[in-house]
Design an enzyme around this catalytic site. Sequence first.
Site, PDB file in Angstrom:
ATOM      1  N   HIS A  98     -12.479  26.838  -2.951  1.00  0.00           N
ATOM      2  CA  HIS A  98     -13.387  25.751  -3.301  1.00  0.00           C
ATOM      3  C   HIS A  98     -12.707  24.386  -3.123  1.00  0.00           C
ATOM      4  O   HIS A  98     -13.375  23.399  -2.830  1.00  0.00           O
ATOM      5  CB  HIS A  98     -13.907  25.910  -4.736  1.00  0.00           C
ATOM      6  CG  HIS A  98     -15.022  26.914  -4.834  1.00  0.00           C
ATOM      7  ND1 HIS A  98     -16.259  26.614  -5.358  1.00  0.00           N
ATOM      8  CD2 HIS A  98     -15.084  28.218  -4.457  1.00  0.00           C
ATOM      9  CE1 HIS A  98     -17.037  27.689  -5.302  1.00  0.00           C
ATOM     10  NE2 HIS A  98     -16.343  28.676  -4.770  1.00  0.00           N
ATOM     11  N   ASP A  99     -11.394  24.335  -3.308  1.00  0.00           N
ATOM     12  CA  ASP A  99     -10.694  23.076  -3.059  1.00  0.00           C
ATOM     13  C   ASP A  99     -10.744  22.725  -1.577  1.00  0.00           C
ATOM     14  O   ASP A  99     -11.175  21.640  -1.192  1.00  0.00           O
ATOM     15  CB  ASP A  99      -9.230  23.183  -3.533  1.00  0.00           C
ATOM     16  CG  ASP A  99      -8.475  21.887  -3.278  1.00  0.00           C
ATOM     17  OD1 ASP A  99      -9.123  20.815  -3.324  1.00  0.00           O
ATOM     18  OD2 ASP A  99      -7.246  21.927  -3.046  1.00  0.00           O
ATOM     19  N   ASP A 106      -7.024  19.195  -1.074  1.00  0.00           N
ATOM     20  CA  ASP A 106      -6.476  17.959  -1.638  1.00  0.00           C
ATOM     21  C   ASP A 106      -6.562  17.951  -3.159  1.00  0.00           C
ATOM     22  O   ASP A 106      -6.449  16.893  -3.785  1.00  0.00           O
ATOM     23  CB  ASP A 106      -7.232  16.741  -1.084  1.00  0.00           C
ATOM     24  CG  ASP A 106      -8.679  16.712  -1.585  1.00  0.00           C
ATOM     25  OD1 ASP A 106      -9.169  17.758  -2.067  1.00  0.00           O
ATOM     26  OD2 ASP A 106      -9.310  15.639  -1.519  1.00  0.00           O
ATOM     27  N   SER A 108      -8.993  18.070  -4.975  1.00  0.00           N
ATOM     28  CA  SER A 108     -10.137  17.318  -5.514  1.00  0.00           C
ATOM     29  C   SER A 108     -10.942  18.177  -6.492  1.00  0.00           C
ATOM     30  O   SER A 108     -11.616  17.644  -7.371  1.00  0.00           O
ATOM     31  CB  SER A 108     -11.045  16.816  -4.382  1.00  0.00           C
ATOM     32  OG  SER A 108     -11.417  17.881  -3.533  1.00  0.00           O
ATOM     33  N   PRO A 190     -20.877  27.675  -0.175  1.00  0.00           N
ATOM     34  CA  PRO A 190     -21.811  28.809  -0.213  1.00  0.00           C
ATOM     35  C   PRO A 190     -21.778  29.525  -1.563  1.00  0.00           C
ATOM     36  O   PRO A 190     -20.718  29.724  -2.135  1.00  0.00           O
ATOM     37  CB  PRO A 190     -21.282  29.727   0.897  1.00  0.00           C
ATOM     38  CG  PRO A 190     -20.478  28.868   1.788  1.00  0.00           C
ATOM     39  CD  PRO A 190     -19.961  27.744   0.954  1.00  0.00           C
ATOM     40  N   HIS A 220     -13.256  39.238  -1.532  1.00  0.00           N
ATOM     41  CA  HIS A 220     -14.150  39.885  -2.496  1.00  0.00           C
ATOM     42  C   HIS A 220     -13.799  41.356  -2.696  1.00  0.00           C
ATOM     43  O   HIS A 220     -14.559  42.098  -3.292  1.00  0.00           O
ATOM     44  CB  HIS A 220     -15.613  39.688  -2.078  1.00  0.00           C
ATOM     45  CG  HIS A 220     -16.044  38.250  -2.058  1.00  0.00           C
ATOM     46  ND1 HIS A 220     -17.189  37.815  -1.425  1.00  0.00           N
ATOM     47  CD2 HIS A 220     -15.477  37.133  -2.606  1.00  0.00           C
ATOM     48  CE1 HIS A 220     -17.304  36.498  -1.566  1.00  0.00           C
ATOM     49  NE2 HIS A 220     -16.281  36.064  -2.281  1.00  0.00           N
ATOM     50  N   ASP A 277      -7.447  45.580  -0.973  1.00  0.00           N
ATOM     51  CA  ASP A 277      -7.441  46.592   0.095  1.00  0.00           C
ATOM     52  C   ASP A 277      -8.681  46.431   0.980  1.00  0.00           C
ATOM     53  O   ASP A 277      -9.414  45.457   0.835  1.00  0.00           O
ATOM     54  CB  ASP A 277      -7.390  48.007  -0.513  1.00  0.00           C
ATOM     55  CG  ASP A 277      -8.563  48.261  -1.448  1.00  0.00           C
ATOM     56  OD1 ASP A 277      -9.552  47.500  -1.426  1.00  0.00           O
ATOM     57  OD2 ASP A 277      -8.495  49.232  -2.230  1.00  0.00           O
TER      58      ASP A 277
HETATM   59  C1  HEM Z   1     -18.295  33.273   2.851  1.00  0.00           C
HETATM   60  C2  HEM Z   1     -18.763  32.571   1.904  1.00  0.00           C
HETATM   61  C3  HEM Z   1     -18.555  32.892   0.467  1.00  0.00           C
HETATM   62  C4  HEM Z   1     -19.522  33.074  -0.448  1.00  0.00           C
HETATM   63  C5  HEM Z   1     -21.026  32.984  -0.214  1.00  0.00           C
HETATM   64  C6  HEM Z   1     -18.884  33.385  -1.693  1.00  0.00           C
HETATM   65  C7  HEM Z   1     -19.556  33.598  -2.872  1.00  0.00           C
HETATM   66  C8  HEM Z   1     -18.964  33.971  -4.047  1.00  0.00           C
HETATM   67  C9  HEM Z   1     -19.671  34.187  -5.275  1.00  0.00           C
HETATM   68  C10 HEM Z   1     -21.166  33.990  -5.458  1.00  0.00           C
HETATM   69  C11 HEM Z   1     -18.788  34.586  -6.203  1.00  0.00           C
HETATM   70  C12 HEM Z   1     -19.069  34.912  -7.639  1.00  0.00           C
HETATM   71  C13 HEM Z   1     -19.282  33.650  -8.433  1.00  0.00           C
HETATM   72  C14 HEM Z   1     -19.900  33.934  -9.764  1.00  0.00           C
HETATM   73  O1  HEM Z   1     -21.123  34.082  -9.815  1.00  0.00           O
HETATM   74  O2  HEM Z   1     -19.161  34.064 -10.756  1.00  0.00           O
HETATM   75  C15 HEM Z   1     -17.494  34.640  -5.559  1.00  0.00           C
HETATM   76  C16 HEM Z   1     -16.340  35.034  -6.162  1.00  0.00           C
HETATM   77  C17 HEM Z   1     -15.108  35.038  -5.527  1.00  0.00           C
HETATM   78  N1  HEM Z   1     -14.838  34.539  -4.284  1.00  0.00           N
HETATM   79 FE1  HEM Z   1     -16.175  34.026  -2.881  1.00  0.00          FE
HETATM   80  N2  HEM Z   1     -17.536  33.405  -1.523  1.00  0.00           N
HETATM   81  C18 HEM Z   1     -17.282  33.096  -0.216  1.00  0.00           C
HETATM   82  C19 HEM Z   1     -16.042  32.953   0.363  1.00  0.00           C
HETATM   83  C20 HEM Z   1     -14.861  33.156  -0.299  1.00  0.00           C
HETATM   84  C21 HEM Z   1     -13.571  32.864   0.259  1.00  0.00           C
HETATM   85  C22 HEM Z   1     -13.328  32.260   1.628  1.00  0.00           C
HETATM   86  C23 HEM Z   1     -12.652  33.229  -0.670  1.00  0.00           C
HETATM   87  C24 HEM Z   1     -11.162  33.142  -0.643  1.00  0.00           C
HETATM   88  C25 HEM Z   1     -10.427  32.807   0.372  1.00  0.00           C
HETATM   89  C26 HEM Z   1     -13.382  33.750  -1.810  1.00  0.00           C
HETATM   90  C27 HEM Z   1     -12.817  34.274  -2.943  1.00  0.00           C
HETATM   91  C28 HEM Z   1     -13.505  34.694  -4.046  1.00  0.00           C
HETATM   92  C29 HEM Z   1     -12.893  35.366  -5.177  1.00  0.00           C
HETATM   93  C30 HEM Z   1     -11.441  35.786  -5.283  1.00  0.00           C
HETATM   94  C31 HEM Z   1     -13.903  35.573  -6.115  1.00  0.00           C
HETATM   95  C32 HEM Z   1     -13.755  36.204  -7.496  1.00  0.00           C
HETATM   96  C33 HEM Z   1     -13.464  35.121  -8.487  1.00  0.00           C
HETATM   97  C34 HEM Z   1     -13.150  35.611  -9.891  1.00  0.00           C
HETATM   98  O3  HEM Z   1     -13.050  36.817 -10.138  1.00  0.00           O
HETATM   99  O4  HEM Z   1     -12.995  34.737 -10.753  1.00  0.00           O
HETATM  100  N3  HEM Z   1     -14.718  33.671  -1.555  1.00  0.00           N
HETATM  101  N4  HEM Z   1     -17.624  34.239  -4.250  1.00  0.00           N
END
Ligand code: HEM
Length: 364
Positions: A98-99, A106, A108, A190, A220, A277
């Site tokens: 998100h940063d 940065d 932010s 997103p 994920h 994994d």
């Molecule tokens: C491709 C677009 C992406 C979408 C649409 C997306 C969407 C989401 C959503 C909706 C959640 C859950 C948020 C919630 O409701 O609590 C989430 C969690 C997460 N996302 Fe993504 N994400 C994306 C890309 C990424 C990227 C690029 C990374 C890391 C490089 C990432 C890492 C994570 C991680 C590790 C979690 C779990 C966070 C936690 O357990 O606190 N995501 N993401």
Amino acid sequence: MPVLTRDQKSNMKWWFCTFLLLVQFELYMVSAILPLNPVKDLVKPLGAPSILSPQDFLSLSYYHKTCPAAEEIIHRKMKAWFLKDYTLAASIIRLHFHDCAIRGCDASILLNHRNSERRAYASKTLRGFQVINEIKAELERKCPKTVSCADILTAAARDATLLLGGPFWEVPFGRKDGKTSIAKEADLVPQGRENVTALIDFFQERGLSILDLVVLSGSHTIGRSSCYSFMHRLANYKGTGRPDPTLDRKYLRNLTRSCKWSSNLVNLDITTPKTFDVKYYNNLGKKKGLLSTDQELYSDPRTAPFVSAFTDQQPDLFFNQFAASMVNLGNVLVYTAPNESEIRLDCNYVNPAPSKKAKRPRRG
Ligand code: HEM
Ligand SMILES: *[C@@H]1O[C@H](CO)[C@@H](O)[C@H](O)[C@H]1NC(C)=O
Ligand SMILES: *[C@@H]1O[C@H](CO)[C@@H](O)[C@H](O)[C@H]1NC(C)=O
Ligand SMILES: *[C@@H]1O[C@H](CO)[C@@H](O)[C@H](O)[C@H]1NC(C)=O
């Protein structure tokens, strides 16, 4: 031909192994330093003047002279937090995404003032701020005014990945902390309901490829989502009056039971939620992706080939590419004028303007 003694033979073996390791290391470093897609000739995001070429600013040895212990301190603190609460590792990886997604990497996202990114709707479930604060406090004691919050978050995300059993990569350093943070920009990240075209566009605007999108979505494989982010799939999907047909029936029933409240949390990877994994990609093939943005990567012809490449047969491929794509993510830098960036003293706030007192010439 002279016969070799046992010592000479083992000596040769040793050299040969070292040589192989060096070659591998070199290949690895080259791939780490040169992102797959140079970031410079890409579209400018969000009205910023231009995206910088990371090679001109970042380097692996950036803190070697000014704060040689920086990485060790970050790692030690990250590990201590991980042992207390392993769920913070996933949260730190997401915080880094998100940063970098808004105004480049940065820090932010860490600024905590009215209408800052951190206060945005899309940031509501971000966690891990206190981890970065604690690391920063320690670094300010050891090397004051030296290590940026953006670099701390980048290295912490790498260490979090490693602690979860994921790959290691070298982190290039030298990011500066921004002074601007705007909530409505953060809401562009997103949030789980976008179509694949929107995801691809979002990544490409930041100099990231479709491959980066698929491999970074592999994050994920760990972490959790609030029910809110996928509730649209459980009933009346896209106005059809039915649940999302690409969601496995049993999984659907399970999710419906787990989601009494939209703030309830569910594991993103139903198979191995605590392990870094390739099971995330296998799940997609079984209609068991949690977010619709995950599941659609499996069926869209632009992303599907990468998804199949990362399934069980090729775990090394996923690890190597994840490392390379995380370096690409960390290289998303957006031009800011020199007076718009700094090394923050407290990651939550822009540095105070120098006081007039300090400028007054000293007596004596
Ligand atoms: C491709 C677009 C992406 C979408 C649409 C997306 C969407 C989401 C959503 C909706 C959640 C859950 C948020 C919630 O409701 O609590 C989430 C969690 C997460 N996302 Fe993504 N994400 C994306 C890309 C990424 C990227 C690029 C990374 C890391 C490089 C990432 C890492 C994570 C991680 C590790 C979690 C779990 C966070 C936690 O357990 O606190 N995501 N993401
Ligand atoms: C994808 O989403 C974008 C932005 O929300 C929208 O403009 C576009 O029409 C959508 N494309 C498809 C094929 O649904
Ligand atoms: C629902 O999911 C949980 C957690 O993954 C699992 O322990 C449980 O067995 C699942 N139940 C069904 C009916 O699939
Ligand atoms: C930086 O300088 C520009 C022009 O010189 C000015 O418009 C801007 O307000 C300055 N930013 C800060 C944070 O002082």
